[in-house]
Write an enzyme that holds these catalytic residues in place. Structure first.
Site, PDB file in Angstrom:
ATOM      1  N   CYS A  44     -64.695  22.482  -0.224  1.00  0.00           N
ATOM      2  CA  CYS A  44     -65.605  22.728   0.906  1.00  0.00           C
ATOM      3  C   CYS A  44     -66.653  21.621   1.059  1.00  0.00           C
ATOM      4  CB  CYS A  44     -66.290  24.075   0.745  1.00  0.00           C
ATOM      5  SG  CYS A  44     -65.101  25.421   0.686  1.00  0.00           S
ATOM      6  N   HIS A  69     -71.594  24.123   6.163  1.00  0.00           N
ATOM      7  CA  HIS A  69     -70.168  24.410   5.948  1.00  0.00           C
ATOM      8  C   HIS A  69     -69.954  25.887   6.268  1.00  0.00           C
ATOM      9  CE1 HIS A  69     -66.460  25.476   4.196  1.00  0.00           C
ATOM     10  NE2 HIS A  69     -67.010  26.102   3.172  1.00  0.00           N
ATOM     11  N   ASN A  81     -62.989  30.078   7.539  1.00  0.00           N
ATOM     12  CA  ASN A  81     -63.446  28.982   6.686  1.00  0.00           C
ATOM     13  C   ASN A  81     -62.330  27.939   6.623  1.00  0.00           C
ATOM     14  OD1 ASN A  81     -63.976  27.304   4.490  1.00  0.00           O
ATOM     15  ND2 ASN A  81     -64.828  28.922   3.210  1.00  0.00           N
TER      16      ASN A  81
HETATM   17  N1  COA Z   1     -60.367  44.151   3.579  1.00  0.00           N
HETATM   18  C1  COA Z   1     -60.763  45.340   3.136  1.00  0.00           C
HETATM   19  N2  COA Z   1     -61.243  45.543   1.899  1.00  0.00           N
HETATM   20  C2  COA Z   1     -61.331  44.458   1.091  1.00  0.00           C
HETATM   21  C3  COA Z   1     -60.937  43.184   1.502  1.00  0.00           C
HETATM   22  C4  COA Z   1     -60.424  43.043   2.804  1.00  0.00           C
HETATM   23  N3  COA Z   1     -60.024  41.872   3.296  1.00  0.00           N
HETATM   24  N4  COA Z   1     -61.141  42.316   0.493  1.00  0.00           N
HETATM   25  C5  COA Z   1     -61.665  43.018  -0.515  1.00  0.00           C
HETATM   26  N5  COA Z   1     -61.783  44.325  -0.170  1.00  0.00           N
HETATM   27  C6  COA Z   1     -62.294  45.429  -0.955  1.00  0.00           C
HETATM   28  C7  COA Z   1     -62.248  45.168  -2.433  1.00  0.00           C
HETATM   29  O1  COA Z   1     -60.969  45.495  -2.947  1.00  0.00           O
HETATM   30  C8  COA Z   1     -63.317  46.094  -2.934  1.00  0.00           C
HETATM   31  O2  COA Z   1     -62.809  47.401  -2.997  1.00  0.00           O
HETATM   32  P1  COA Z   1     -63.224  48.389  -4.202  1.00  0.00           P
HETATM   33  O3  COA Z   1     -64.719  48.533  -4.087  1.00  0.00           O
HETATM   34  O4  COA Z   1     -62.460  49.609  -3.894  1.00  0.00           O
HETATM   35  O5  COA Z   1     -62.796  47.678  -5.437  1.00  0.00           O
HETATM   36  C9  COA Z   1     -64.366  46.071  -1.829  1.00  0.00           C
HETATM   37  O6  COA Z   1     -63.677  45.602  -0.655  1.00  0.00           O
HETATM   38  C10 COA Z   1     -65.525  45.161  -2.119  1.00  0.00           C
HETATM   39  O7  COA Z   1     -65.009  43.915  -2.566  1.00  0.00           O
HETATM   40  P2  COA Z   1     -65.960  42.730  -2.953  1.00  0.00           P
HETATM   41  O8  COA Z   1     -65.111  41.549  -3.341  1.00  0.00           O
HETATM   42  O9  COA Z   1     -66.968  43.211  -3.933  1.00  0.00           O
HETATM   43  O10 COA Z   1     -66.643  42.474  -1.551  1.00  0.00           O
HETATM   44  P3  COA Z   1     -67.880  41.592  -1.192  1.00  0.00           P
HETATM   45  O11 COA Z   1     -68.887  42.446  -0.563  1.00  0.00           O
HETATM   46  O12 COA Z   1     -68.288  40.702  -2.308  1.00  0.00           O
HETATM   47  O13 COA Z   1     -67.279  40.658  -0.058  1.00  0.00           O
HETATM   48  C11 COA Z   1     -66.533  38.403   0.196  1.00  0.00           C
HETATM   49  C12 COA Z   1     -66.244  39.782  -0.386  1.00  0.00           C
HETATM   50  C13 COA Z   1     -65.415  37.484  -0.236  1.00  0.00           C
HETATM   51  C14 COA Z   1     -66.560  38.501   1.705  1.00  0.00           C
HETATM   52  C15 COA Z   1     -67.911  37.919  -0.312  1.00  0.00           C
HETATM   53  O14 COA Z   1     -68.008  38.062  -1.690  1.00  0.00           O
HETATM   54  C16 COA Z   1     -68.160  36.497   0.048  1.00  0.00           C
HETATM   55  O15 COA Z   1     -68.254  36.167   1.208  1.00  0.00           O
HETATM   56  N6  COA Z   1     -68.298  35.610  -0.938  1.00  0.00           N
HETATM   57  C17 COA Z   1     -68.493  34.205  -0.705  1.00  0.00           C
HETATM   58  C18 COA Z   1     -67.232  33.677  -0.201  1.00  0.00           C
HETATM   59  C19 COA Z   1     -67.335  32.277   0.196  1.00  0.00           C
HETATM   60  O16 COA Z   1     -68.265  31.877   0.812  1.00  0.00           O
HETATM   61  N7  COA Z   1     -66.315  31.522  -0.142  1.00  0.00           N
HETATM   62  C20 COA Z   1     -66.178  30.192   0.227  1.00  0.00           C
HETATM   63  C21 COA Z   1     -67.103  29.357  -0.550  1.00  0.00           C
HETATM   64  S1  COA Z   1     -66.990  27.799   0.022  1.00  0.00           S
END
Ligand code: COA
Length: 335
Positions: free
Chosen positions: A114, A262, A292
């Site tokens: 990224c 980004h 992204n």
């Molecule tokens: N649709 C529905 N549910 C989903 C899912 C999807 N696409 N992806 C994950 N879940 C579920 C998980 O399984 C979890 O379920 P559980 O509670 O029953 O175990 C629940 O949603 C929460 O998952 P979690 O990973 O804790 O969610 P979150 O609130 O952290 O959101 C991201 C996930 C990835 C959106 C978030 O962590 C994020 O944006 N992180 C930074 C990502 C980023 O910027 N990446 C690029 C960096 S350059």
């Protein structure tokens, strides 16, 4: 010493739009979850056979070169940032040189995910500053869709990423108060595996292991992301590296005319905007449309903002990125 400046910008995204509802037909996810967590409404996916990472880069580069008003034969060096190259080797930089019929100039591939485009800008800036090269083509391009786990198992990652490419032409600027004022790069390899794709590689999963095991459940081919850990680090590092860049130039957040973060997650951009007390018109986001696109996200957003007249001569433009590595960086630009 010279400064460098951006004189041409372009982007390309595939026509094929993939909405959140379309994803919910092939995995257990839904529009509400994706929009609430990430801000993403849709993304673009390449139709196999129509484009590759390098051909998207070429399409963006052609537009950037035309807008720069130079001939491709005036390009002195090619920088290509991606985490999704056409081939394991050689990298896509040489494919651009070949496909665009550019003369046999140097071509380098950047592997900083990224942050790749900001690293690329920094590299080009140094070459131009020193006088070694005059015109440098910098491309960021990603074809994620061919490598994502499009089942419920991979939903935490695969809903976030999209395909596309952006490119800029940078050239020499004699006025040291204009162009790229400074760039700031960082890394913290302690968290290398928190956002990674392990195989194929010559570390934990050799190609020979993969062939020997032939295991269809092997997840090491797919990107892994510790989402919450990445999120927490991203908000801190984004803010730090923007402030570092501003401070180096005796500037403050209020001086920013346009911040192009980004496009990792709309919530991350909003957090930074809020923390720096920036108005909506001081920050450009397009993750809603493209997801992204990793190394391509900044040049696509920068080009769109410029096309919409949101970046004008004399503006203070700040680019900032954070991602896998971890790596992060910023570029402070007087347009
Ligand atoms: N649709 C529905 N549910 C989903 C899912 C999807 N696409 N992806 C994950 N879940 C579920 C998980 O399984 C979890 O379920 P559980 O509670 O029953 O175990 C629940 O949603 C929460 O998952 P979690 O990973 O804790 O969610 P979150 O609130 O952290 O959101 C991201 C996930 C990835 C959106 C978030 O962590 C994020 O944006 N992180 C930074 C990502 C980023 O910027 N990446 C690029 C960096 S350059």
């Amino acid at each position: 010493m010279y400064n460098s400046k951006i004189i041409g910008l372009g982007y390309f995204v595939p026509d094929n739009v993939v909405t959140n509802d379309m994803l919910s037909e092939i995995m257990d996810t839904n529009d509400e979850w994706i929009q609430e967590r990430t801000g993403i409404k849709e993304r673009r996916h390449v139709i196999k056979g129509e484009d590759t990472t390098s051909t998207m880069g070429v399409k963006a580069a052609r537009i950037a070169i035309e807008r720069a008003g130079i001939d491709k034969d005036e390009i002195d060096f090619i920088v290509f940032a991606t985490l999704s190259p056409d081939y394991y080797f050689p990298g896509p930089g040489v494919l651009v040189q070949r496909d665009m019929g550019i003369k046999t100039v140097g071509a380098i591939d950047i592997r900083n995910q990224c942050s790749g485009f900001v690293y690329g800008i920094s590299l080009a800036d140094q070459y131009i500053k020193s006088g070694m090269y005059k015109n440098v083509l910098v491309i960021g391009s990603e074809l994620h869709s061919g490598g994502l786990d499009m089942t419920t198992r991979g939903r935490g990652v695969s809903v976030i990423f999209g395909d596309g490419a952006g490119a800029v032409v940078m050239t020499r600027e004699e006025d040291n108060s204009k162009g790229i004022l400074s760039t700031h790069l960082h890394s913290e390899g302690a968290h290398a595996e928190e956002l990674s794709l392990i195989a194929p590689g010559m570390g934990k999963r050799w190609v020979l292991d993969i062939l020997k095991d032939n295991d269809p459940d092997d997840e090491s081919y797919f990107p892994y992301m510790n989402g919450q850990f990445v999120f927490k680090n991203a908000v801190v590092r984004f803010s730090e590296v923007i402030m570092e860049g501003l401070k180096a130039n005796n500037l403050e957040p209020k001086d920013i005319d346009m911040l192009i973060p980004h496009q990792a997650n709309l919530r991350i951009s909003q957090f930074i905007q809020h923390k720096m007390r920036l108005r909506d018109d001081q920050v450009y986001n397009n993750i809603m449309k493209y997801g992204n696109t990793t190394a391509a996200s900044i040049p696509i957003a920068l080009t769109e903002a410029w096309e919409q007249g949101k970046i004008k001569e004399g503006d203070l433009v700040v680019l900032a990125a954070f991602g896998s590595g971890f790596t992060w960086g910023s570029a402070i630009i007087r347009w």
